[in-house]
Scaffold this motif. Structure first.
Motif, short mmCIF file in Angstrom:
data_model
loop_
_atom_site.label_atom_id
_atom_site.label_comp_id
_atom_site.label_asym_id
_atom_site.label_seq_id
_atom_site.Cartn_x
_atom_site.Cartn_y
_atom_site.Cartn_z
N GLY A 179 0.92 -1.12 -0.04
CA GLY A 179 0.10 0.02 -0.07
C GLY A 179 0.81 1.28 -0.06
N GLN A 180 1.93 1.25 -0.02
CA GLN A 180 2.99 2.27 -0.04
C GLN A 180 2.89 2.76 -1.39
OE1 GLN A 180 4.76 3.68 2.82
NE2 GLN A 180 3.26 2.19 4.04
N THR A 181 3.45 4.25 -1.40
CA THR A 181 3.77 4.97 -2.64
C THR A 181 5.02 5.37 -2.72
OG1 THR A 181 3.32 7.01 -1.86
CG2 THR A 181 1.31 5.84 -2.58
N PRO A 182 5.56 5.51 -3.75
CA PRO A 182 6.98 5.97 -3.68
C PRO A 182 7.35 7.18 -3.07
CG PRO A 182 6.14 5.81 -6.05
CD PRO A 182 5.02 5.58 -5.32
N LYS A 183 6.34 8.07 -2.76
CA LYS A 183 6.47 9.21 -1.88
C LYS A 183 6.87 8.87 -0.41
CE LYS A 183 4.45 13.49 -0.36
NZ LYS A 183 3.24 14.30 -0.27
N SER A 184 5.67 7.70 0.07
CA SER A 184 5.83 7.18 1.43
C SER A 184 6.84 6.45 1.61
CB SER A 184 4.52 6.55 1.89
OG SER A 184 4.49 5.43 1.03
N LEU A 185 7.52 5.63 0.45
CA LEU A 185 8.88 4.87 0.66
C LEU A 185 10.10 5.93 0.89
CD1 LEU A 185 8.29 2.26 -2.03
CD2 LEU A 185 7.97 1.90 0.43
N ALA A 186 9.86 7.04 0.17
CA ALA A 186 10.95 8.17 0.15
C ALA A 186 11.02 8.74 1.64
CB ALA A 186 10.69 8.99 -0.76
N GLU A 187 9.92 8.81 2.25
CA GLU A 187 9.85 9.20 3.77
C GLU A 187 10.46 8.14 4.48
OE1 GLU A 187 5.95 10.40 4.31
OE2 GLU A 187 5.85 11.97 3.13
N ARG A 188 10.04 6.91 4.27
CA ARG A 188 10.41 5.83 5.19
C ARG A 188 12.00 5.50 5.16
NH1 ARG A 188 13.19 2.79 7.36
NH2 ARG A 188 12.92 0.52 7.84
N PHE A 189 12.50 5.74 3.84
CA PHE A 189 13.78 5.17 3.91
C PHE A 189 14.95 6.20 3.49
CE2 PHE A 189 11.41 1.38 2.54
CZ PHE A 189 11.97 0.52 3.55
N GLN A 190 14.23 7.44 3.55
CA GLN A 190 15.21 8.76 3.33
C GLN A 190 15.98 8.92 2.17
OE1 GLN A 190 17.99 8.79 6.81
NE2 GLN A 190 16.45 7.83 8.20
N TYR A 191 15.12 8.36 0.94
CA TYR A 191 15.64 8.68 -0.30
C TYR A 191 14.94 9.80 -0.95
CZ TYR A 191 18.08 4.24 -0.07
OH TYR A 191 19.05 3.14 0.43
N SER A 192 15.26 10.07 -1.92
CA SER A 192 14.21 11.22 -3.00
C SER A 192 13.11 10.54 -3.40
CB SER A 192 15.04 11.67 -3.86
OG SER A 192 15.48 11.00 -5.03
N ALA A 193 12.11 11.07 -3.58
CA ALA A 193 10.75 10.44 -4.39
C ALA A 193 11.26 9.83 -5.67
CB ALA A 193 9.81 11.50 -4.30
N MET A 194 12.13 10.71 -6.38
CA MET A 194 12.60 10.18 -7.76
C MET A 194 13.45 8.81 -7.54
SD MET A 194 15.09 11.94 -10.47
CE MET A 194 13.89 13.56 -10.59
N SER A 195 14.09 8.63 -6.66
CA SER A 195 14.74 7.36 -6.20
C SER A 195 13.93 6.21 -6.00
CB SER A 195 15.85 7.60 -5.40
OG SER A 195 16.91 8.42 -5.67
N THR A 196 13.14 6.50 -5.18
CA THR A 196 11.93 5.29 -4.91
C THR A 196 11.20 5.23 -6.01
OG1 THR A 196 10.73 6.99 -3.81
CG2 THR A 196 12.20 5.62 -2.30
N GLY A 197 10.96 5.98 -6.88
CA GLY A 197 10.06 5.56 -8.13
C GLY A 197 11.07 4.93 -8.98
N ARG A 198 12.31 5.13 -9.10
CA ARG A 198 13.09 4.22 -9.93
C ARG A 198 13.02 2.76 -9.23
NH1 ARG A 198 16.51 8.76 -10.65
NH2 ARG A 198 17.91 8.29 -9.06
N VAL A 199 13.11 2.70 -7.85
CA VAL A 199 12.89 1.60 -7.23
C VAL A 199 11.78 0.72 -7.53
CG1 VAL A 199 12.81 0.52 -4.82
CG2 VAL A 199 14.52 2.09 -5.32
N VAL A 200 10.64 1.37 -7.51
CA VAL A 200 9.37 0.69 -7.94
C VAL A 200 9.55 0.24 -9.07
CG1 VAL A 200 7.12 1.06 -8.14
CG2 VAL A 200 8.10 2.00 -6.03
N ASP A 201 10.11 0.82 -10.06
CA ASP A 201 10.01 0.39 -11.39
C ASP A 201 11.14 -1.00 -11.64
OD1 ASP A 201 8.34 2.50 -12.22
OD2 ASP A 201 10.15 3.94 -13.07
N GLU A 202 11.96 -0.62 -11.02
CA GLU A 202 13.06 -1.65 -11.03
C GLU A 202 12.42 -3.13 -10.46
OE1 GLU A 202 17.44 -2.83 -8.74
OE2 GLU A 202 16.67 -0.72 -8.82
#
Length: 340
Positions: free
Chosen positions: A164-187
């Motif tokens: 249920g997490q979004t790239p934005k909420s993942l960025a807040e949890r793991f201290q990455y940028s939203a762009m980075s977590t967006g790439r993580v989701v794609d990967e």
């Protein structure tokens, strides 16, 4: 040809590709060994995986890094010059798996020796300039997860509910940028690890598997987080870093603690500590010396049980340690998960 995958961890394939490329070009079989980095500054040993080899009767010092982590050509040139000034017996060569056409041209203009396996070998000090082709097409999926993607997967395996997490909420949890977590989701989606529920502009993730099934699915994609290990003299912030290596293993199992306490820090944070405290190498006969592991991600992101690195990252970090004394303890480390 002997594989470098064991000796050089996550960059083993890059060294294997370089050896195969040189064989293809010159019918010469390169063999790499760990470089003696005693005289090199920490910012180089942190930044690159270093190896020694020889070609055309000359000794080479290889500074290797993945293409996505490469510095600017000007910075690479400075790093090469620094390595050359402290290791003047070697021809210093930059090795990477991908480099843009513009950056290759800039390195050529600055006379930097470099190898991009399958694309170009430029060694002016050896009189070699061989160009193949430049990969401008879509890059193939990575064979192992990037550090940020590995952190997210390990968090799920450590029973953290990320569905249920979004790239934005993942960025807040793991201290990455939203762009980075967006790439993580794609990967992770490319690797068929996630389902994505798209609602307007929002993407919510769901892991397709969990527990043992997820572990089996991702096992070959995971790699040791350790970039380098070294002994240093004690410094104030060391005690705030999580225990790692055999020190962490002794916390989780009945293994006795090692002579030198081991602690982990992200490679990025380590650079700041080196400059702040002017850290120097320590002699292994000094019982107060601290063994520092620099990691490709911040180990604190997964420390769910106090100041000790998590079990899964620890397991991965010890896989390349060929020590029968540790085998039973490492196996015990995984028992709480009940995975095969």
């Amino acid at each position: 040809m002997l594989s470098n995958s064991t000796s050089f961890g996550s960059l083993g394939r890059l060294f294997d590709d370089a050896a195969a490329y040189v064989t293809q070009l010159f019918d010469i079989r390169l063999t790499f060994k760990e470089a003696d980095v005693g005289l090199l500054p920490f910012f180089l040993t942190d930044r690159y995986r270093l190896a020694e080899t020889s070609l055309f009767g000359r000794k080479l010092l290889i500074l290797a890094t993945p293409g996505q982590d490469a510095e600017t050509p000007a910075t690479i040139a400075k790093h090469i010059q620094t390595a050359r000034s402290t290791s003047d017996a070697f021809v210093v060569v930059f090795l990477t798996d991908a480099l843009s056409s513009a950056n290759r041209q800039r390195l050529i203009q600055q006379g930097v020796n470099f190898i991009v396996p399958g694309n170009q070998l430029f060694l002016p000090e050896l009189g070699a300039d061989l160009r193949e082709y430049f990969r401008s097409e879509v890059r193939p999926a990575v064979e192992q997860l990037t550090p940020a993607a590995q952190v997210v997967v390990l968090a799920s395996l450590l029973r953290e509910d990320l569905d249920g997490q979004t790239p934005k909420s993942l960025a807040e949890r793991f201290q990455y940028s939203a762009m980075s977590t967006g790439r993580v989701v794609d990967e992770l989606q490319r690797h068929d690890i996630l389902n994505i529920d798209v609602r307007g502009r929002e993407r919510r993730i769901t892991f397709k598997q969990e527990g043992d099934d997820l572990w089996r699915a991702v096992r070959d994609l995971l790699q040791s987080p350790v970039r380098a290990r070294r002994l240093v003299r004690p410094f104030p912030e060391a005690q705030a870093l999580p225990l790692a290596g055999e020190s962490a293993l002794s916390e989780y199992t009945l293994l006795g603690p090692p002579v030198h306490e081991a602690r982990a820090v992200s490679a990025r944070q380590w650079k700041g500590l080196v400059y702040q405290h002017d850290l120097q190498p320590a002699d292994d006969r000094d019982p107060e010396a601290i063994r520092i592991e620099t990691w490709s991600y911040d180990p604190r992101l997964l420390c769910h049980h106090g100041p000790v690195v998590d079990r899964l990252s620890l397991y991965l970090s010890l896989e390349d340690r060929h020590d029968e004394r540790l085998d039973q303890a490492v196996d015990t480390l995984m028992e709480p998960f009940g995975w095969s």
